[in-house]
Design a protein around this motif. Structure first.
Motif, PDB file in Angstrom:
ATOM      1  N   ALA A  58       0.828  -1.214   0.000  1.00  0.00           N
ATOM      2  CA  ALA A  58       0.000   0.000   0.000  1.00  0.00           C
ATOM      3  C   ALA A  58       0.856   1.254   0.000  1.00  0.00           C
ATOM      4  O   ALA A  58       0.490   2.277  -0.609  1.00  0.00           O
ATOM      5  N   GLU A  59       2.010   1.223   0.686  1.00  0.00           N
ATOM      6  CA  GLU A  59       2.888   2.390   0.722  1.00  0.00           C
ATOM      7  C   GLU A  59       3.447   2.726  -0.651  1.00  0.00           C
ATOM      8  O   GLU A  59       3.891   3.847  -0.887  1.00  0.00           O
ATOM      9  N   ALA A  60       3.446   1.750  -1.557  1.00  0.00           N
ATOM     10  CA  ALA A  60       3.896   1.990  -2.932  1.00  0.00           C
ATOM     11  C   ALA A  60       2.710   2.170  -3.871  1.00  0.00           C
ATOM     12  O   ALA A  60       2.864   2.083  -5.096  1.00  0.00           O
ATOM     13  N   ASP A  61       1.519   2.438  -3.281  1.00  0.00           N
ATOM     14  CA  ASP A  61       0.293   2.636  -4.060  1.00  0.00           C
ATOM     15  C   ASP A  61      -0.006   1.433  -4.938  1.00  0.00           C
ATOM     16  O   ASP A  61      -0.417   1.565  -6.104  1.00  0.00           O
ATOM     17  N   MET A  62       0.218   0.250  -4.379  1.00  0.00           N
ATOM     18  CA  MET A  62      -0.053  -0.984  -5.107  1.00  0.00           C
ATOM     19  C   MET A  62      -0.980  -1.855  -4.281  1.00  0.00           C
ATOM     20  O   MET A  62      -0.893  -1.889  -3.048  1.00  0.00           O
ATOM     21  N   ALA A  63      -1.853  -2.563  -4.966  1.00  0.00           N
ATOM     22  CA  ALA A  63      -2.705  -3.531  -4.282  1.00  0.00           C
ATOM     23  C   ALA A  63      -1.861  -4.749  -3.921  1.00  0.00           C
ATOM     24  O   ALA A  63      -1.062  -5.230  -4.743  1.00  0.00           O
ATOM     25  N   PRO A  64      -1.986  -5.264  -2.696  1.00  0.00           N
ATOM     26  CA  PRO A  64      -1.201  -6.445  -2.323  1.00  0.00           C
ATOM     27  C   PRO A  64      -1.640  -7.664  -3.114  1.00  0.00           C
ATOM     28  O   PRO A  64      -2.808  -7.758  -3.518  1.00  0.00           O
ATOM     29  N   PRO A  65      -0.722  -8.586  -3.367  1.00  0.00           N
ATOM     30  CA  PRO A  65      -1.120  -9.805  -4.103  1.00  0.00           C
ATOM     31  C   PRO A  65      -2.072 -10.652  -3.270  1.00  0.00           C
ATOM     32  O   PRO A  65      -2.005 -10.664  -2.046  1.00  0.00           O
ATOM     33  N   LYS A  66      -2.970 -11.327  -3.945  1.00  0.00           N
ATOM     34  CA  LYS A  66      -3.872 -12.233  -3.253  1.00  0.00           C
ATOM     35  C   LYS A  66      -3.088 -13.458  -2.801  1.00  0.00           C
ATOM     36  O   LYS A  66      -2.417 -14.106  -3.614  1.00  0.00           O
ATOM     37  N   PRO A  67      -3.108 -13.779  -1.517  1.00  0.00           N
ATOM     38  CA  PRO A  67      -2.297 -14.911  -1.035  1.00  0.00           C
ATOM     39  C   PRO A  67      -2.716 -16.221  -1.683  1.00  0.00           C
ATOM     40  O   PRO A  67      -3.909 -16.470  -1.916  1.00  0.00           O
ATOM     41  N   ALA A  68      -1.725 -17.052  -1.962  1.00  0.00           N
ATOM     42  CA  ALA A  68      -2.016 -18.393  -2.463  1.00  0.00           C
ATOM     43  C   ALA A  68      -2.635 -19.241  -1.359  1.00  0.00           C
ATOM     44  O   ALA A  68      -3.384 -20.176  -1.629  1.00  0.00           O
ATOM     45  N   ALA A  69      -2.303 -18.899  -0.101  1.00  0.00           N
ATOM     46  CA  ALA A  69      -2.873 -19.599   1.056  1.00  0.00           C
ATOM     47  C   ALA A  69      -2.836 -18.662   2.242  1.00  0.00           C
ATOM     48  O   ALA A  69      -1.947 -17.810   2.360  1.00  0.00           O
ATOM     49  N   GLU A  70      -3.831 -18.785   3.119  1.00  0.00           N
ATOM     50  CA  GLU A  70      -3.883 -18.023   4.364  1.00  0.00           C
ATOM     51  C   GLU A  70      -3.783 -19.013   5.520  1.00  0.00           C
ATOM     52  O   GLU A  70      -4.588 -19.939   5.617  1.00  0.00           O
ATOM     53  N   VAL A  71      -2.788 -18.792   6.382  1.00  0.00           N
ATOM     54  CA  VAL A  71      -2.488 -19.752   7.450  1.00  0.00           C
ATOM     55  C   VAL A  71      -2.373 -19.003   8.770  1.00  0.00           C
ATOM     56  O   VAL A  71      -1.789 -17.915   8.826  1.00  0.00           O
ATOM     57  N   GLY A  72      -2.913 -19.567   9.833  1.00  0.00           N
ATOM     58  CA  GLY A  72      -2.928 -18.893  11.128  1.00  0.00           C
ATOM     59  C   GLY A  72      -1.666 -19.044  11.945  1.00  0.00           C
ATOM     60  O   GLY A  72      -1.543 -18.434  13.001  1.00  0.00           O
ATOM     61  N   SER A  73      -0.707 -19.835  11.498  1.00  0.00           N
ATOM     62  CA  SER A  73       0.515 -20.094  12.263  1.00  0.00           C
ATOM     63  C   SER A  73       1.735 -19.680  11.456  1.00  0.00           C
ATOM     64  O   SER A  73       1.907 -20.093  10.305  1.00  0.00           O
ATOM     65  N   PRO A  86      12.447  -5.285  -2.269  1.00  0.00           N
ATOM     66  CA  PRO A  86      12.681  -4.107  -3.121  1.00  0.00           C
ATOM     67  C   PRO A  86      11.845  -2.903  -2.693  1.00  0.00           C
ATOM     68  O   PRO A  86      10.941  -2.463  -3.385  1.00  0.00           O
ATOM     69  N   GLY A  87      12.153  -2.374  -1.555  1.00  0.00           N
ATOM     70  CA  GLY A  87      11.405  -1.235  -1.032  1.00  0.00           C
ATOM     71  C   GLY A  87      11.771  -1.018   0.418  1.00  0.00           C
ATOM     72  O   GLY A  87      12.725  -1.609   0.932  1.00  0.00           O
ATOM     73  N   ARG A  88      11.026  -0.122   1.080  1.00  0.00           N
ATOM     74  CA  ARG A  88      11.291   0.132   2.487  1.00  0.00           C
ATOM     75  C   ARG A  88      10.827  -1.056   3.312  1.00  0.00           C
ATOM     76  O   ARG A  88       9.659  -1.401   3.308  1.00  0.00           O
ATOM     77  N   MET A  89      11.768  -1.675   4.003  1.00  0.00           N
ATOM     78  CA  MET A  89      11.447  -2.869   4.761  1.00  0.00           C
ATOM     79  C   MET A  89      10.627  -2.527   5.995  1.00  0.00           C
ATOM     80  O   MET A  89      10.838  -1.499   6.631  1.00  0.00           O
ATOM     81  N   GLN A  90       9.709  -3.406   6.319  1.00  0.00           N
ATOM     82  CA  GLN A  90       8.852  -3.232   7.485  1.00  0.00           C
ATOM     83  C   GLN A  90       9.516  -3.807   8.734  1.00  0.00           C
ATOM     84  O   GLN A  90      10.359  -4.703   8.658  1.00  0.00           O
ATOM     85  N   ALA A  91       9.126  -3.275   9.888  1.00  0.00           N
ATOM     86  CA  ALA A  91       9.577  -3.818  11.174  1.00  0.00           C
ATOM     87  C   ALA A  91       8.378  -3.914  12.099  1.00  0.00           C
ATOM     88  O   ALA A  91       7.485  -3.068  12.070  1.00  0.00           O
ATOM     89  N   ALA A  92       8.344  -4.961  12.900  1.00  0.00           N
ATOM     90  CA  ALA A  92       7.228  -5.193  13.810  1.00  0.00           C
ATOM     91  C   ALA A  92       7.611  -4.741  15.210  1.00  0.00           C
ATOM     92  O   ALA A  92       8.570  -5.259  15.780  1.00  0.00           O
ATOM     93  N   PRO A  93       6.902  -3.769  15.792  1.00  0.00           N
ATOM     94  CA  PRO A  93       7.223  -3.324  17.157  1.00  0.00           C
ATOM     95  C   PRO A  93       6.860  -4.398  18.172  1.00  0.00           C
ATOM     96  O   PRO A  93       5.694  -4.777  18.297  1.00  0.00           O
ATOM     97  N   LEU A  94       7.844  -4.916  18.879  1.00  0.00           N
ATOM     98  CA  LEU A  94       7.616  -5.894  19.940  1.00  0.00           C
ATOM     99  C   LEU A  94       7.234  -5.128  21.209  1.00  0.00           C
ATOM    100  O   LEU A  94       8.021  -4.330  21.718  1.00  0.00           O
ATOM    101  N   THR A  95       6.036  -5.356  21.693  1.00  0.00           N
ATOM    102  CA  THR A  95       5.459  -4.550  22.763  1.00  0.00           C
ATOM    103  C   THR A  95       4.946  -5.426  23.890  1.00  0.00           C
ATOM    104  O   THR A  95       4.402  -6.496  23.651  1.00  0.00           O
TER     105      THR A  95
END
Length: 329
Positions: free
Chosen positions: A212-227, A264-273
């Motif tokens: 989204a930050e690159a004004d692009m729609a994210p790809p549809k996942p081939a699979a969605e997994v909860g783990s 290929p872009g600004r890498m994301q980081a997850a805030p551990l809280t």
């Protein structure tokens, strides 16, 4: 009204089911029913009525619910105040954590904490972010360790909770060994197959945000997994790429089971809280654990004041970065 009865009442109010409430408070179903009947007899009013969708609170039950929550909070604070006045730090704590954090961060850290605090008994519950928040709000866990969304959209403004960012875990793009070539840009990446977590998960939010930050729609996942662990195994078998926290796959990367590709872009980081309920008096055992996590679980020692929940205290982890301000707000 005995706190035990109020806790059972709230469990039934939340689950709207005697069986699930019994599991939550570790009682037999008959004991839960008996306690609700005792409370109704004491108050002289029915608290629940049955419907097709489960047990519903009556007007009397709705009136009791916020008061019961406040009484249990006061009961906990009274016990904490007595322990603090007596100089006792012993007690039992229940930690809640995401699967990834529990296995990669807390499992190696907890033995050292317990060795230094043998009088504190620690239990751990592993759940998703939404469940952890509910467990924390209901008092079923004392502190939650999770990744929070960078936009602070969910729960950051909840004044009942205190939070502290203790780290930022980078996300990595992983693939099966020998699979594909490094993408040139996000457009290349968007055309590839991904294995992702389900919508609503913090990892999925970061996956979608990266595009989204690159004004692009994210790809549809081939699979969605909860783990996350399952995602890593599926990626290793060639099911698709994955964008997941490095700590979840560091061993697999070292063994060569997975291959890291450049993002290929600004890498994301997850805030551990870490998140806990605000109280006038914190249980001494919880204060010990929060202080130890602040000083030894974080990647670097924090320079902090006396208030564990101070927003300023987390900024040292993220110099010149707005991420800390969002996570600690």
């Amino acid at each position: 009204m005995h706190p035990r009865l109020l806790k059972t009442f709230l469990a039934v109010a939340r689950s709207r089911n005697i069986t699930r409430a019994a599991e939550a408070v570790h009682l037999a179903q008959s004991s839960v029913s008996d306690q609700i009947q005792s409370l109704e007899a004491e108050l002289g009013a029915a608290l629940f009525t049955r419907s097709k969708s489960g047990l519903e609170l009556t007007p009397a039950g709705l009136a009791l619910k916020p008061i019961a929550e406040e009484l249990l909070r006061l009961d906990g604070e009274a016990r904490a105040a007595v322990l603090a006045a007596a100089g006792r730090t012993s007690g039992a704590l229940t930690i809640g954590a995401l699967e990834t954090i529990a296995s990669a961060r807390l499992a190696p850290w907890l033995p050292g904490f317990q060795a230094g605090h043998p009088d504190i008994t620690v239990r751990m519950k592993v759940a998703d972010s939404g469940t952890l928040r509910h467990l924390l709000e209901d008092g079923d866990i004392d502190v939650a360790f999770c990744f929070e969304r960078q936009d602070g959209a969910k729960g950051a403004a909840d004044g009942r909770l205190a939070r502290r960012a203790i780290g930022a875990e980078p996300l990595v793009l992983v693939a099966a060994p020998g699979q594909g070539t490094a993408p040139r840009d996000l457009a290349d990446l968007a055309a590839l197959r991904f294995v992702a977590t389900e919508p609503g998960c913090v990892y999925r939010h970061m996956f979608d945000t990266a595009f989204a930050e690159a004004d692009m729609a994210p790809p549809k996942p081939a699979a969605e997994v909860g783990s996350i662990g399952a995602i890593a195994r599926l990626v290793a078998r060639g099911a698709g790429l994955g964008l997941i926290p490095r700590l979840a796959v560091s061993d697999a990367l070292a063994r060569g089971d997975l291959r890291e590709l450049p993002w290929p872009g600004r890498m994301q980081a997850a805030p551990l809280t870490m998140i806990w309920r605000r109280r006038r008096v914190q249980p001494p055992a919880l204060r010990q654990l929060l202080a130890a996590a602040r000083d030894t679980l974080a990647p670097e020692r924090l320079e902090t004041g006396s208030e564990l929940e101070s927003a300023d205290s987390s900024k040292a982890l993220f110099p010149n970065n707005t991420l800390a301000k969002t996570a600690a707000s």
